[in-house]
Structures are given as C-alpha cells and as structure tokens.
Scaffold this motif. Structure first.
Motif, PDB file in Angstrom:
ATOM      1  N   SER A 237       9.881  -4.587   3.805  1.00 24.53           N
ATOM      2  CA  SER A 237      11.195  -3.975   3.637  1.00 24.53           C
ATOM      3  C   SER A 237      12.178  -4.593   4.619  1.00 24.53           C
ATOM      4  O   SER A 237      11.843  -4.828   5.782  1.00 24.53           O
ATOM      5  CB  SER A 237      11.108  -2.467   3.878  1.00 24.53           C
TER       6      SER A 237
ATOM      7  N   ASP B 245      12.034  -6.456   0.133  1.00 19.82           N
ATOM      8  CA  ASP B 245      12.467  -5.312  -0.668  1.00 19.82           C
ATOM      9  C   ASP B 245      13.604  -4.551   0.009  1.00 19.82           C
ATOM     10  O   ASP B 245      13.716  -4.546   1.240  1.00 19.82           O
ATOM     11  CB  ASP B 245      11.274  -4.372  -0.873  1.00 19.82           C
TER      12      ASP B 245
ATOM     13  N   VAL C  24       4.501  -7.153   0.891  1.00 19.81           N
ATOM     14  CA  VAL C  24       5.825  -6.581   0.654  1.00 19.81           C
ATOM     15  C   VAL C  24       6.384  -6.187   2.012  1.00 19.81           C
ATOM     16  O   VAL C  24       5.724  -5.472   2.775  1.00 19.81           O
ATOM     17  CB  VAL C  24       5.763  -5.350  -0.278  1.00 19.81           C
TER      18      VAL C  24
ATOM     19  N   TYR D 179       8.048  -8.831  -8.884  1.00 19.29           N
ATOM     20  CA  TYR D 179       7.998  -9.202  -7.465  1.00 19.29           C
ATOM     21  C   TYR D 179       6.666  -8.750  -6.871  1.00 19.29           C
ATOM     22  O   TYR D 179       6.011  -9.492  -6.146  1.00 19.29           O
ATOM     23  CB  TYR D 179       9.136  -8.541  -6.674  1.00 19.29           C
ATOM     24  N   THR D 180       6.280  -7.524  -7.185  1.00 25.28           N
ATOM     25  CA  THR D 180       5.034  -6.966  -6.656  1.00 25.28           C
ATOM     26  C   THR D 180       3.827  -7.741  -7.179  1.00 25.28           C
ATOM     27  O   THR D 180       2.881  -7.998  -6.438  1.00 25.28           O
ATOM     28  CB  THR D 180       4.931  -5.472  -7.021  1.00 25.28           C
TER      29      THR D 180
ATOM     30  N   ARG E 122      11.147  -5.387 -10.075  1.00 22.34           N
ATOM     31  CA  ARG E 122      10.252  -4.915  -9.007  1.00 22.34           C
ATOM     32  C   ARG E 122       8.774  -5.106  -9.365  1.00 22.34           C
ATOM     33  O   ARG E 122       8.006  -5.615  -8.535  1.00 22.34           O
ATOM     34  CB  ARG E 122      10.547  -3.468  -8.631  1.00 22.34           C
TER      35      ARG E 122
ATOM     36  N   GLY F  26      12.644 -11.734  -4.011  1.00 17.78           N
ATOM     37  CA  GLY F  26      13.305 -10.443  -3.894  1.00 17.78           C
ATOM     38  C   GLY F  26      14.685 -10.501  -4.520  1.00 17.78           C
ATOM     39  O   GLY F  26      15.134 -11.555  -4.984  1.00 17.78           O
TER      40      GLY F  26
END
Length: 171
Positions: A149, A102, A147, A140-141, A137, A10
């Motif tokens: 937050s 994230d 994922v 990372y995904t 992003r 991240g």
C-alpha cells in the motif's frame, strides 16, 4: 535470473515512477517506465495517442513496449496502469518479482486530483477510477508477488517495504 529485478504495477497516480526511480537508486540499478517508452517511440503524449488512434491502438503499443522492456531491462520496471489487461502481458509476468502498489480512491484524489489529463478519466473521474480498479485489482493481484500500500506513506517508506518483502539487497 534474467529480466527486471522488480516490476511495479498499479493504478495511475499510485507512484510507480517515483517509487521505481527511488527503488532503482537504492538497488544501484536503472529504472524504466513503459509509458515513457511509448511516449518516446510515438513522439507524442499518451493522451494524444488515445484521442487520435483510440485505446486499442495504444494497448497494442503498450503490449509491445512491455514485451521489449521485460526482455531487455534488468533494473526496476514500472508498467502503465492498464498493462495487466493483456493476457499475454500477464503470462509474461508469471514468476517475475512483481509488486502491486495499491491505493484507494481517496488517495487517488489526493495524488492526481482526478482532473489531470488522463484519457480514461475524462468523464466523472471518481466513478471511472473506481470502475477501472474494480476491473483491474484482480489482475494486479493475479500477477503480484507482493502487494504494498502507498496510502499515507512516503516513497521512502514504500521502497523500504518493497525491499523487505522481496528480500532485496541494497547497495
């Protein structure tokens, strides 16, 4: 399975090190941070490496630190924010338990103030952070198993979700 129990990726300031240490404690294992590995090996801060030898040199050190940590470490591993930029790193992460932590720019401002000594955020930090995240992003995904937050959440709450989504047993 060999390799780390959990790998955290991240952006800078998302809490990879803080969450990683707490997660490792809950799992009864050790936490390792590849940025810290680089600082220890180089004997100086990352910002100095960037300024003295440039980003390409730092990224080479980072690729080696990640490769070594993935081969040696069996606990929780936190990767530097830009580690996923290297195709070889993304390939090494295939099939591994990777969690993308994230957050959005507003949360980044709260956490790092975007005025910290971060070499990639020296000019217009909010704009630079958004541009970095626009580029990173998808990477990372791509490597993430899950994922999670971190926005408006405590490290304990984030760790709880990681444990749940990866179905990990606590000690």
């Amino acid at each position: 399975m060999t390799g780390p129990a959990v790998i955290l990726v991240g952006p800078m300031g998302v809490g990879k090190t803080t969450v990683g240490e707490l997660l490792a404690q809950r799992l009864g294992t050790a936490c390792r941070d590849t940025d810290e590995d680089i600082v220890q090996a180089a004997g100086r801060p990352i910002s100095e490496i960037f300024l003295d030898e440039g980003e390409p040199h730092f990224r080479a050190l980072e690729r080696e630190a990640v490769r070594t940590a993935l081969a040696e470490h069996t606990g929780v591993l936190a990767l530097g924010g830009g580690a996923v930029l290297a195709p070889e790193t993304r390939q090494l992460l295939e099939g591994a338990p990777v969690v993308f932590l994230d957050m959005d720019v507003a949360e980044a401002v709260k956490r790092v103030g975007l005025d910290a000594p971060r070499p990639l955020l020296m000019m217009n930090p909010r704009k630079q952070w958004r541009e970095l995240m626009d580029a990173r992003r998808p990477l990372y995904t791509e490597v993430a198993t899950a994922v999670v937050s971190t926005e408006n959440r405590t490290p304990d709450e984030v760790v709880g979700e990681i444990l749940d989504v990866l179905e990990l047993k606590q000690q």
